[in-house]
Design a protein around this motif. Structure first.
Motif, PDB file in Angstrom:
ATOM      1  N   ILE A   5      34.860  56.966  35.743  1.00 29.45           N
ATOM      2  CA  ILE A   5      36.051  57.142  36.586  1.00 29.45           C
ATOM      3  C   ILE A   5      37.263  56.644  35.820  1.00 29.45           C
ATOM      4  N   GLY A   6      38.337  57.404  35.835  1.00 32.52           N
ATOM      5  CA  GLY A   6      39.589  56.978  35.241  1.00 32.52           C
ATOM      6  C   GLY A   6      40.510  56.401  36.303  1.00 32.52           C
TER       7      GLY A   6
ATOM      8  N   LYS B   1      29.858  52.779  36.486  1.00 38.89           N
ATOM      9  CA  LYS B   1      29.454  52.511  37.872  1.00 38.89           C
ATOM     10  C   LYS B   1      29.369  51.020  38.192  1.00 38.89           C
ATOM     11  N   HIS B   2      29.283  50.164  37.165  1.00 38.39           N
ATOM     12  CA  HIS B   2      29.192  48.720  37.403  1.00 38.39           C
ATOM     13  C   HIS B   2      30.545  48.023  37.255  1.00 38.39           C
ATOM     14  N   ALA B   3      31.611  48.796  36.987  1.00 42.71           N
ATOM     15  CA  ALA B   3      32.971  48.283  36.756  1.00 42.71           C
ATOM     16  C   ALA B   3      33.137  47.714  35.357  1.00 42.71           C
ATOM     17  N   ASP B   4      32.244  48.080  34.441  1.00 41.21           N
ATOM     18  CA  ASP B   4      32.466  47.749  33.037  1.00 41.21           C
ATOM     19  C   ASP B   4      33.516  48.707  32.469  1.00 41.21           C
ATOM     20  N   ILE B   5      34.391  48.178  31.618  1.00 40.32           N
ATOM     21  CA  ILE B   5      35.473  48.976  31.036  1.00 40.32           C
ATOM     22  C   ILE B   5      35.000  49.599  29.729  1.00 40.32           C
ATOM     23  N   LEU B   6      35.126  50.920  29.640  1.00 41.25           N
ATOM     24  CA  LEU B   6      34.685  51.664  28.462  1.00 41.25           C
ATOM     25  C   LEU B   6      35.840  52.003  27.531  1.00 41.25           C
TER      26      LEU B   6
ATOM     27  N   PRO C 189      37.102  36.045  39.629  1.00 41.18           N
ATOM     28  CA  PRO C 189      36.015  36.847  39.053  1.00 41.18           C
ATOM     29  C   PRO C 189      36.180  37.001  37.550  1.00 41.18           C
ATOM     30  N   GLU C 190      35.068  37.276  36.868  1.00 44.33           N
ATOM     31  CA  GLU C 190      35.116  37.476  35.418  1.00 44.33           C
ATOM     32  C   GLU C 190      35.896  38.730  35.069  1.00 44.33           C
ATOM     33  N   MET C 191      35.670  39.816  35.824  1.00 46.00           N
ATOM     34  CA  MET C 191      36.386  41.072  35.605  1.00 46.00           C
ATOM     35  C   MET C 191      37.563  41.096  36.575  1.00 46.00           C
ATOM     36  N   ARG C 192      38.775  40.934  36.028  1.00 49.79           N
ATOM     37  CA  ARG C 192      39.933  40.715  36.895  1.00 49.79           C
ATOM     38  C   ARG C 192      40.889  41.902  36.964  1.00 49.79           C
ATOM     39  N   GLU C 193      40.440  43.077  36.531  1.00 49.35           N
ATOM     40  CA  GLU C 193      41.272  44.278  36.665  1.00 49.35           C
ATOM     41  C   GLU C 193      41.047  44.887  38.052  1.00 49.35           C
ATOM     42  N   SER C 194      41.258  44.047  39.075  1.00 50.65           N
ATOM     43  CA  SER C 194      40.874  44.436  40.431  1.00 50.65           C
ATOM     44  C   SER C 194      41.705  45.588  40.979  1.00 50.65           C
ATOM     45  N   THR C 195      42.986  45.625  40.631  1.00 54.77           N
ATOM     46  CA  THR C 195      43.853  46.682  41.148  1.00 54.77           C
ATOM     47  C   THR C 195      43.401  48.045  40.646  1.00 54.77           C
ATOM     48  N   ALA C 196      43.198  48.156  39.333  1.00 59.50           N
ATOM     49  CA  ALA C 196      42.728  49.422  38.769  1.00 59.50           C
ATOM     50  C   ALA C 196      41.337  49.765  39.278  1.00 59.50           C
ATOM     51  N   LEU C 197      40.476  48.750  39.422  1.00 57.79           N
ATOM     52  CA  LEU C 197      39.134  49.001  39.938  1.00 57.79           C
ATOM     53  C   LEU C 197      39.190  49.529  41.364  1.00 57.79           C
ATOM     54  N   GLY C 198      40.109  48.997  42.174  1.00 58.18           N
ATOM     55  CA  GLY C 198      40.234  49.475  43.548  1.00 58.18           C
ATOM     56  C   GLY C 198      40.543  50.959  43.607  1.00 58.18           C
ATOM     57  N   ALA C 199      41.456  51.414  42.740  1.00 60.37           N
ATOM     58  CA  ALA C 199      41.775  52.844  42.693  1.00 60.37           C
ATOM     59  C   ALA C 199      40.561  53.654  42.248  1.00 60.37           C
ATOM     60  N   ALA C 200      39.788  53.099  41.308  1.00 58.94           N
ATOM     61  CA  ALA C 200      38.576  53.776  40.851  1.00 58.94           C
ATOM     62  C   ALA C 200      37.549  53.886  41.974  1.00 58.94           C
TER      63      ALA C 200
ATOM     64  N   ALA D  35      27.590  47.525  46.448  1.00 61.58           N
ATOM     65  CA  ALA D  35      26.964  46.230  46.174  1.00 61.58           C
ATOM     66  C   ALA D  35      26.774  45.958  44.690  1.00 61.58           C
ATOM     67  N   GLU D  36      26.564  47.005  43.882  1.00 58.49           N
ATOM     68  CA  GLU D  36      26.286  46.795  42.460  1.00 58.49           C
ATOM     69  C   GLU D  36      27.544  46.803  41.597  1.00 58.49           C
ATOM     70  N   VAL D  37      28.711  46.906  42.234  1.00 65.41           N
ATOM     71  CA  VAL D  37      29.971  46.976  41.497  1.00 65.41           C
ATOM     72  C   VAL D  37      30.546  45.576  41.292  1.00 65.41           C
ATOM     73  N   ASN D  38      30.988  45.292  40.071  1.00 65.76           N
ATOM     74  CA  ASN D  38      31.710  44.057  39.766  1.00 65.76           C
ATOM     75  C   ASN D  38      30.942  42.814  40.234  1.00 65.76           C
ATOM     76  N   THR D  39      29.721  42.675  39.733  1.00 68.84           N
ATOM     77  CA  THR D  39      28.863  41.564  40.150  1.00 68.84           C
ATOM     78  C   THR D  39      28.773  40.459  39.106  1.00 68.84           C
TER      79      THR D  39
END
Length: 535
Positions: free
Chosen positions: A11-12, A28-33, A461-472, A493-497
């Motif tokens: 997802i972009g 799908k896990h909110a890892d940044i590629l 959280p460790e992954m703090r790009e929450s705003t962009a993740l929310g749009a994704a 449930a499996e996102v950003n864990t």
């Protein structure tokens, strides 16, 4: 080369913030590629004015998409792996452009801008003397008019919101006024402008506005999720300039050009609501605060609108689809957070980079009695004083740069506490912990000061790009990618864990109470400094 690339499902997310644009590709896990970010110019032509060039925002958006897509391919993934795009944006920032040409008619007025004080005063006077028509032939004015405005929109009259900025444009820019009269004007917030262009501009004419952004205009009925005609009339606007309202998660159309041509755009959301979603605060009673240029604390209230009696805003948190029930939130907004640190860097020269503020502040165990009310453009929630001015108080010969740096971090914490105190009163419940994200949260000292000042646990959280993740998440939900469904939080449930860092309060209650009392005294002294506002 192309045939050797792997195919995945990603997802972009296009994040159009106040100072930069970036495009991030998530799995799908909110890892940044892959990602690419570009800062864009800020324009301050007069005191209290803050402009953006909408064309620059769009050009930077296009470039970020292209560069991040190229980075994805360099990593071995085909660009076709991006299945859908979400867009999140700085809210309230107001764009006016021509229906005929698709070009902006003036610079965009940024959410922080306070030039519209006289416009606010004019409409406050109109609300008191003329009022608004809440039903055919039924008018509310005075205190009843103020209450009716809040009942409809959840908002007060303020320089903050988009309708006020748009009215100022019409009244002060001939190009905008002429376009309004000729029915050639299109109005939108930033997601409306960016989506308009990505979806084809003049050729397709897709003019939309997503409900979380619309709820910040002073024109949306937050109960019906429709434009409120009485308020359109109150501000003297043509209905035809308004975009079509859309939900937070649905397919609006396909990208019209570039490397991702044909990819659907499936999520639009205001940045703070995006961060709420990215932090998965989707259930009643969950809260987050994003510390960027400003700071924004949202407390999810579920499917019910909670009317604030203590200076907060009732706002739309998200709508999971065109037919879904809206979810609401209480919001408290701080105009100046990270921008105060930039002021220490760029204007005062106390630090060379924003990250150094924590190191400088750590050189002293306290502020040496200094309090800093960072009211650079007035105070927002829960004070709502557009005439408040920035104030450094308690300064003595003992004061050094470290004290001022620490007072800057404390100002952020005190203002957060002020909002949370109001939320406790409105919701009837204590806040046990606060999820945080944004650039300021990178500093451990800043987060510890927040916990000490507020008396609650801060969770980072460790992954703090929450705003962009929310749009994704909104975009993925629109096409049910990975089985995601925004209306069913358990599907995420499996996102950003990844792991969290927690900061527990370490100060004693007596010390916390004493500093809180002195902060409140400082705020009172900052209020009403700029009294030259005409009705």
């Amino acid at each position: 080369m192309a045939s050797s690339l792997k195919h995945g499902e990603f997802i972009g997310s296009l994040d159009c913030g106040t100072t930069s644009v970036r495009f991030i590709v998530f799995d799908k896990h909110a890892d940044i590629l892959a990602q690419h970010q570009i800062e864009f110019p800020q324009y301050y032509p007069h005191p209290g004015w803050h402009d953006h060039d909408a064309v620059e925002i769009q050009d930077h958006s296009n470039k970020c998409i292209e560069e991040a897509t190229a980075e994805l391919e360099k990593a071995g993934w085909a660009k076709e792996s991006i299945k859908v795009i979400g867009i999140t944006n700085q809210r309230e920032t107001t764009v006016a452009w021509s229906r005929k040409t698709g070009k902006p008619l003036c610079k965009a007025i940024v959410w922080t801008d306070s030039r519209t004080k006289n416009t606010v005063a004019h409409y406050e006077h109109k609300l008191q003397t003329v009022g608004i028509e809440v039903a055919p032939g039924v008018w509310k004015k005075g205190e009843e008019g103020t209450a009716a405005l809040r009942d409809i929109t959840g908002l007060p009259l303020s320089t903050y919101f988009s309708a006020i900025k748009l009215r100022w444009m019409i009244d002060n820019y001939a190009e905008v006024s002429l376009a309004h009269e000729a029915d050639d004007l299109l109005f939108g917030t930033v997601e409306s402008w960016v989506a308009y262009n990505l979806l084809g501009g003049v050729e397709t004419g897709i003019h939309i506005c997503e409900v979380t952004n619309a709820s910040r205009t002073l024109l949306l009925n937050t109960t019906t999720l429709q434009w409120e005609q009485s308020l359109v009339d109150f501000f003297g606007l043509r209905s035809s300039i308004l975009p079509k309202l859309v939900s937070t998660s649905e397919v609006y159309g396909n990208v019209a050009y570039g490397s991702l041509k044909g990819v659907p755009i499936g999520g639009l959301v205001g940045d703070q609501q995006g961060a709420l979603i990215g932090n998965k605060c989707l259930n009643q009673g969950e809260a987050k605060c994003t510390y960027g240029t400003g700071a924004f604390l949202l407390f999810c209230t579920g499917n019910e609108i909670v009317e604030s009696k203590h200076g907060l805003l009732s706002t739309v948190a998200y709508q999971a689809g065109p037919d879904a029930k809206p979810v609401y939130a209480l919001e408290g907004s701080i105009a100046v957070a990270g921008s105060a640190i930039k002021w220490l860097r760029d204007t005062m020269g106390l630090i060379d980079s924003a990250g150094q503020v924590n190191d400088l502040a750590a050189k002293e165990p306290d502020t040496g009695g200094v309090y800093f009310v960072t009211a650079f453009s007035g105070l927002l929630a829960p004070y709502w004083d557009s005439g408040a001015a920035g104030l450094l108080i308690g300064v003595s010969q003992y004061t050094n740069p470290s004290h001022i740096a620490r007072a800057t971090l404390e100002a952020n914490a005190f203002q957060t506490r002020a909002i949370i105190e109001s939320m406790k009163l409105d919701s009837g419940s204590d806040l046990k912990h606060l999820k945080v994200d944004g650039g300021m949260t990178n500093g451990d000292l800043c987060m510890q000061i927040l916990a000490d000042t507020g008396g609650f646990t801060v969770i980072r959280p460790e992954m703090r790009e929450s705003t962009a993740l929310g749009a994704a998440l909104c975009a993925g939900s629109a096409i049910k990618l990975f089985g995601w469904d925004l209306s069913k939080p358990e599907t995420l449930a499996e996102v950003n864990t990844k792991g969290n860092t927690e900061f527990a309060p370490g100060k004693e209650d007596v010390e916390r109470a004493d500093k809180w009392k002195k902060w409140q005294n400082a705020v009172e002294r900052s209020k009403g400094w700029d009294e030259g506002v005409d009705a």
